[in-house]
Design a protein around this motif. Structure first.
Motif, mmCIF file in Angstrom:
data_model
loop_
_atom_site.group_PDB
_atom_site.id
_atom_site.type_symbol
_atom_site.label_atom_id
_atom_site.label_comp_id
_atom_site.label_asym_id
_atom_site.label_seq_id
_atom_site.Cartn_x
_atom_site.Cartn_y
_atom_site.Cartn_z
ATOM 1 N N GLY A 153 0.783 -1.220 0.000
ATOM 2 C CA GLY A 153 0.000 0.000 0.000
ATOM 3 C C GLY A 153 0.819 1.277 0.000
ATOM 4 O O GLY A 153 0.264 2.371 0.006
ATOM 5 N N ALA A 154 2.146 1.150 0.020
ATOM 6 C CA ALA A 154 3.012 2.337 0.036
ATOM 7 C C ALA A 154 3.955 2.285 -1.158
ATOM 8 O O ALA A 154 4.199 1.238 -1.745
ATOM 9 C CB ALA A 154 3.801 2.401 1.336
ATOM 10 N N VAL A 155 4.473 3.444 -1.507
ATOM 11 C CA VAL A 155 5.415 3.536 -2.609
ATOM 12 C C VAL A 155 6.744 2.896 -2.192
ATOM 13 O O VAL A 155 7.235 3.133 -1.092
ATOM 14 C CB VAL A 155 5.630 5.011 -3.009
ATOM 15 N N ALA A 156 7.303 2.047 -3.061
ATOM 16 C CA ALA A 156 8.577 1.410 -2.756
ATOM 17 C C ALA A 156 9.668 2.470 -2.617
ATOM 18 O O ALA A 156 9.735 3.423 -3.388
ATOM 19 C CB ALA A 156 8.937 0.408 -3.847
ATOM 20 N N ALA A 157 10.506 2.284 -1.627
ATOM 21 C CA ALA A 157 11.602 3.216 -1.372
ATOM 22 C C ALA A 157 12.878 2.415 -1.152
ATOM 23 O O ALA A 157 12.851 1.197 -1.036
ATOM 24 C CB ALA A 157 11.288 4.091 -0.159
ATOM 25 N N GLU A 158 13.989 3.104 -1.110
ATOM 26 C CA GLU A 158 15.258 2.439 -0.867
ATOM 27 C C GLU A 158 16.149 3.333 -0.024
ATOM 28 O O GLU A 158 15.985 4.554 0.028
ATOM 29 C CB GLU A 158 15.950 2.081 -2.183
ATOM 30 N N PHE A 159 17.088 2.687 0.670
ATOM 31 C CA PHE A 159 18.068 3.427 1.457
ATOM 32 C C PHE A 159 19.392 2.690 1.371
ATOM 33 O O PHE A 159 19.454 1.531 0.930
ATOM 34 C CB PHE A 159 17.605 3.582 2.915
ATOM 35 N N PHE A 160 20.455 3.367 1.787
ATOM 36 C CA PHE A 160 21.794 2.790 1.746
ATOM 37 C C PHE A 160 22.265 2.527 3.167
ATOM 38 O O PHE A 160 22.042 3.338 4.069
ATOM 39 C CB PHE A 160 22.766 3.734 1.023
ATOM 40 N N VAL A 161 22.909 1.383 3.368
ATOM 41 C CA VAL A 161 23.357 0.995 4.698
ATOM 42 C C VAL A 161 24.792 0.474 4.616
ATOM 43 O O VAL A 161 25.152 -0.264 3.692
ATOM 44 C CB VAL A 161 22.409 -0.064 5.308
#
Length: 427
Positions: A153-161
């Protein structure tokens, strides 16, 4: 020549459309797991059993509450189940250390571990930023990972780790040349072949059900059937067949014209049970999990107890736990102990600690008594030998240091001098 479509319409009627719509739909592995049932059990049973009886951190009783607060065991079980399903699982450590996720974890300023987030291998990819010093053991390894979040139900997002904030649970071994993701801990899923066997078993159940439905087949010999179809009187034929079936269902008897004939043919079901049992064995062979643990069946046969199968299953769980989640748990415990509140606590807790898993199969009272008796006898013999060594020149101080080193009689071994922060950095 008889009209085949007219024949099907006359005899089957609406059931013809239901037959055309029936079939065994092929689902991919993720969809099969999402539906639950047997595919989910094959994936979940080993990780869930592995952590079901908890864990004890011997040598530091402060860690237990932190394990509960961070939900470490559920996170480890989830990471292992995703490793079995997709070829790898990753735990991202959300820590309060004054730095961003893409920066190295700052152990000197590690105030608190906030949360553990679990991701599948499909959610993680390596960036081009890698360690470049050929003199270091991590040469060529990814330094920063890209993680995608896929919340329904939410827009796919990404982050860096940064890799120091990511704890991996690897998949099963895979040759390096077959590793397409460039992630050193990426492996193969453990259940790919098992899911194929489950599909075959599902097809076997499907056709066994169809055979059971057709076990008693009604054959209606009707005078003038061909002529009625040729003159497009299918509805009359269909009405006559339905009337006969309705009478049979209601009265368990059939009345037909003297020139008609009505018979019930019974199909042989022999061999179906044995075939399905072989399909179950094939599933067990591909998963390494015994049939009773997968299908909930009791052991069969004369004097069969199933203890051998259960023992083998527990050995499989213990071996996988040692290889898959023990390294991750050791890393997490070291980070927990490096937190500012625990690392500076002046309660005299030593640096020597170890991970102790309880037995997967609880011992009976009799077995526990026998173990205690055996340990007591072994300890008595050891003390007799140590006493003899003292009589032959070993000093009492040397004997005491030995007993302390071995942890006998409640003595706590001396710390090895390595701090929690340095150990966390090393792991």
């Amino acid at each position: 020549m008889m009209n085949q479509d007219g024949y099907l319409s006359a005899v089957l009627g609406p059931a013809m459309h239901d037959l055309a719509a029936a079939g065994f739909g092929a689902l991919d592995d993720l969809a099969m797991y999402a539906e639950g049932g047997l595919p989910a059990r094959v994936v979940d049973v080993i990780p869930d059993v592995a952590v079901s009886r908890g864990v004890e951190i011997t040598g530091d009783d402060r860690v237990g509450a932190e394990l509960d607060r961070l939900k470490v065991l559920p996170a480890l079980a989830d990471a292992w189940r995703w490793a079995r399903l997709t070829g790898g699982g990753a735990i991202v450590v959300i820590a309060k250390d004054g730095r961003a996720l893409r920066d190295p974890l700052n152990l000197e300023s590690l105030d608190r571990l906030e949360e553990l987030k679990v991701f599948t291998l499909d959610d993680v990819s390596a960036t081009e930023k890698r360690y470049s010093d050929p003199n270091e053991a991590n040469f060529g390894m990814p330094e920063v990972y890209r993680v995608r979040t896929q919340t329904p139900g939410a827009v796919a997002a990404e982050f860096f780790v940064h890799e120091s904030r990511l704890i991996e649970v690897p998949g099963d071994p895979l040759p390096a040349k077959l590793n397409r993701k460039g992630i050193p801990w990426a492996g193969r899923p453990a259940v790919t072949r098992a899911f194929r066997a489950i599909r075959r078993y599902g097809e076997g159940l499907h056709w066994a059900l169809r055979l059971l439905e057709k076990k008693q087949q009604a054959v209606h010999k009707m005078k003038g059937l061909a002529e009625a179809i040729e003159t497009q009187l299918e509805h009359v034929v269909r009405k006559r067949v339905e009337m006969v079936d309705a009478v049979r269902n209601a009265l368990n008897g059939v009345a037909v014209d003297s020139e008609d004939d009505y018979q019930i043919l019974s199909s042989d079901m022999g061999g179906v049970k044995d075939t399905l049992a072989e399909f179950q064995i094939a599933v067990a062979a591909e998963t390494g999990i015994p049939v009773p643990q997968i299908f909930g069946r009791s052991a069969s046969g004369l004097n069969a107890t199933g203890d051998g199968d259960l023992e083998g299953f527990y050995n499989t769980v213990a071996m996988g736990r040692e290889v898959k989640i023990n390294p991750a748990l050791e890393r997490l415990v070291s980070l927990i102990r490096a937190q500012r509140g625990l690392a500076t606590a002046g309660d005299g807790q030593g640096e020597a600690w170890s991970i102790t898993w309880p037995a997967l199969k609880p011992a009976t009272a009799k077995e526990g008594a026998e173990v205690r008796k055996t340990l007591a006898e072994a300890q008595a013999r050891e003390m007799d030998a140590l006493s003899g060594a003292v009589d032959n020149g070993l000093s009492q101080d040397q004997a005491f240091r030995y007993m302390k080193q071995e942890g006998l009689y409640g003595l706590i071994p001396d710390a090895d001098g390595q701090s929690a922060k340095s150990y966390a950095a090393a792991t």
